[in-house]
Design an enzyme around this catalytic site. Structure first.
Site, mmCIF file in Angstrom:
data_model
loop_
_atom_site.group_PDB
_atom_site.id
_atom_site.type_symbol
_atom_site.label_atom_id
_atom_site.label_comp_id
_atom_site.label_asym_id
_atom_site.label_seq_id
_atom_site.Cartn_x
_atom_site.Cartn_y
_atom_site.Cartn_z
ATOM 1 N N ASN A 1 0.857 -1.182 -0.218
ATOM 2 C CA ASN A 1 -0.116 0.222 -0.236
ATOM 3 C C ASN A 1 0.864 1.465 -0.092
ATOM 4 O O ASN A 1 1.401 1.738 1.376
ATOM 5 C CB ASN A 1 -0.842 -0.110 1.136
ATOM 6 C CG ASN A 1 -2.066 1.497 1.988
ATOM 7 O OD1 ASN A 1 -1.835 1.666 0.102
ATOM 8 N ND2 ASN A 1 -2.260 1.453 2.581
ATOM 9 N N PHE A 2 1.003 1.673 -0.930
ATOM 10 C CA PHE A 2 1.893 3.352 -1.340
ATOM 11 C C PHE A 2 1.354 4.032 -0.308
ATOM 12 O O PHE A 2 1.856 5.115 0.563
ATOM 13 C CB PHE A 2 1.724 3.636 -2.535
ATOM 14 C CG PHE A 2 2.439 2.766 -3.504
ATOM 15 C CD1 PHE A 2 3.397 1.366 -2.891
ATOM 16 C CD2 PHE A 2 3.532 3.405 -4.896
ATOM 17 C CE1 PHE A 2 4.349 0.920 -4.443
ATOM 18 C CE2 PHE A 2 4.471 2.409 -5.566
ATOM 19 C CZ PHE A 2 4.596 1.615 -5.220
ATOM 20 N N HIS B 1 -9.806 0.735 4.550
ATOM 21 C CA HIS B 1 -8.520 1.278 5.408
ATOM 22 C C HIS B 1 -8.632 2.074 6.578
ATOM 23 O O HIS B 1 -9.489 3.601 6.123
ATOM 24 C CB HIS B 1 -6.993 1.507 4.319
ATOM 25 C CG HIS B 1 -6.558 1.463 4.698
ATOM 26 N ND1 HIS B 1 -5.570 2.422 6.127
ATOM 27 C CD2 HIS B 1 -5.287 0.782 4.609
ATOM 28 C CE1 HIS B 1 -4.326 2.373 5.967
ATOM 29 N NE2 HIS B 1 -4.064 1.219 5.774
ATOM 30 N N GLU C 1 -5.380 -5.191 10.414
ATOM 31 C CA GLU C 1 -4.671 -4.578 10.645
ATOM 32 C C GLU C 1 -5.530 -3.429 11.802
ATOM 33 O O GLU C 1 -6.019 -2.263 11.672
ATOM 34 C CB GLU C 1 -4.446 -3.249 9.388
ATOM 35 C CG GLU C 1 -4.203 -4.265 8.027
ATOM 36 C CD GLU C 1 -4.111 -2.846 7.203
ATOM 37 O OE1 GLU C 1 -2.333 -2.793 6.654
ATOM 38 O OE2 GLU C 1 -4.679 -1.931 6.830
ATOM 39 N N GLY D 1 1.948 1.497 10.976
ATOM 40 C CA GLY D 1 2.863 2.599 10.798
ATOM 41 C C GLY D 1 3.906 3.161 12.587
ATOM 42 O O GLY D 1 4.577 4.108 12.002
#
Ligand code: PGA
Length: 235
Positions: free
Chosen positions: A6-7, A90, A159, A165
């Site tokens: 996932n950019f 997301h 997630e 992150g």
């Protein structure tokens, strides 16, 4: 196994093209048959000539063919490049962009009806996780409200928001616990996402119900993503 990148809001049109070329070379040279999904920014989507197991998808789209939805892209802009894969739900869209479950369900139903491969993300916040496993599962299941979990082109990505992150992935035991609970009802592939990197991929992929990973930061450079694939391939 499924390895997805996932950019988010990283890489340009040019660097994405170079990335995909290198990735393709790596996959073909090493005769890798696992599924590889790339979600670039919408400005970088294009028609790439790729083997069947490498697919480019969109990180988001509005559930329309076209129309007046400022700042969004619809089916027309995606179909131009033959793209048939989409990421829905997301946590960054759910939280930062306040995307409600109702809109997420509309997106899901629209792209399901168009036959898209859908990677559907779920995951609890730190506050919910701190209330314990039961609360976390209750919240995660609520993110499936209105979602057809029997859709044949569905992949689920678990997630936990607190692991995204942060550089610190969830513990293997915690991931295992959630994935096995999901597995009771969810028969499609299930991915884990949240600080996946080349140093923890082996451990994550060895979790019984884990069918792959969705990688953010550690995948933005092709060498790093290829290392994750290399270390993560089973057998
Ligand atoms: P991360 O992001 O790998 O940077 O934690 C994962 C994701 O948000 O999909």
């Amino acid at each position: 196994m499924i390895f997805a990148t996932n950019f988010k809001t990283n890489n340009t049109r040019n660097s994405t093209r170079l990335y995909i070329e290198s990735l393709k070379e790596f996959i073909m040279e090493n005769e890798i048959k696992d599924d590889i999904l790339v979600f670039p920014t919408s400005t970088a989507i294009d028609s790439f000539s790729l083997p069947e197991n490498i697919r480019v998808g969109v990180q988001n789209a509005y559930p329309v063919e076209k129309g007046s939805f400022t700042g969004e892209i619809g089916l027309e802009q995606i179909a131009e490049f033959g793209i048939k894969t989409i990421l829905i739900g997301h946590s960054e869209r759910r939280t930062l962009l306040k995307e409600p479950q109702e809109l997420i369900v509309n997106k899901f139903n629209y792209f399901k009806q168009k036959g898209f491969e859908i990677v559907y993300c779920v995951g609890e916040s730190k506050e919910i996780r701190d209330e314990g496993f039961e609360s976390a599962m209750e919240y995660i299941w609520s993110e499936f409200d209105g979602i057809d979990i029997s859709y044949e082109k569905l992949t689920v990505a678990y997630e936990p928001i607190w692991a995204i992150g942060t550089g610190v992935s969830a513990k293997t035991k915690d991931i295992d616990e959630v994935l096995s609970s999901l597995r009771v009802k969810i028969k499609c592939p299930i991915l884990y996402g949240g600080s996946v990197k080349s140093s923890n991929i082996k451990e994550i992929i060895s979790i019984k119900d884990c069918d792959g990973v969705l990688v953010g930061s550690a995948s933005w450079e092709v060498e790093s993503f290829c290392k994750i694939i290399k270390n993560g391939i089973k057998g």
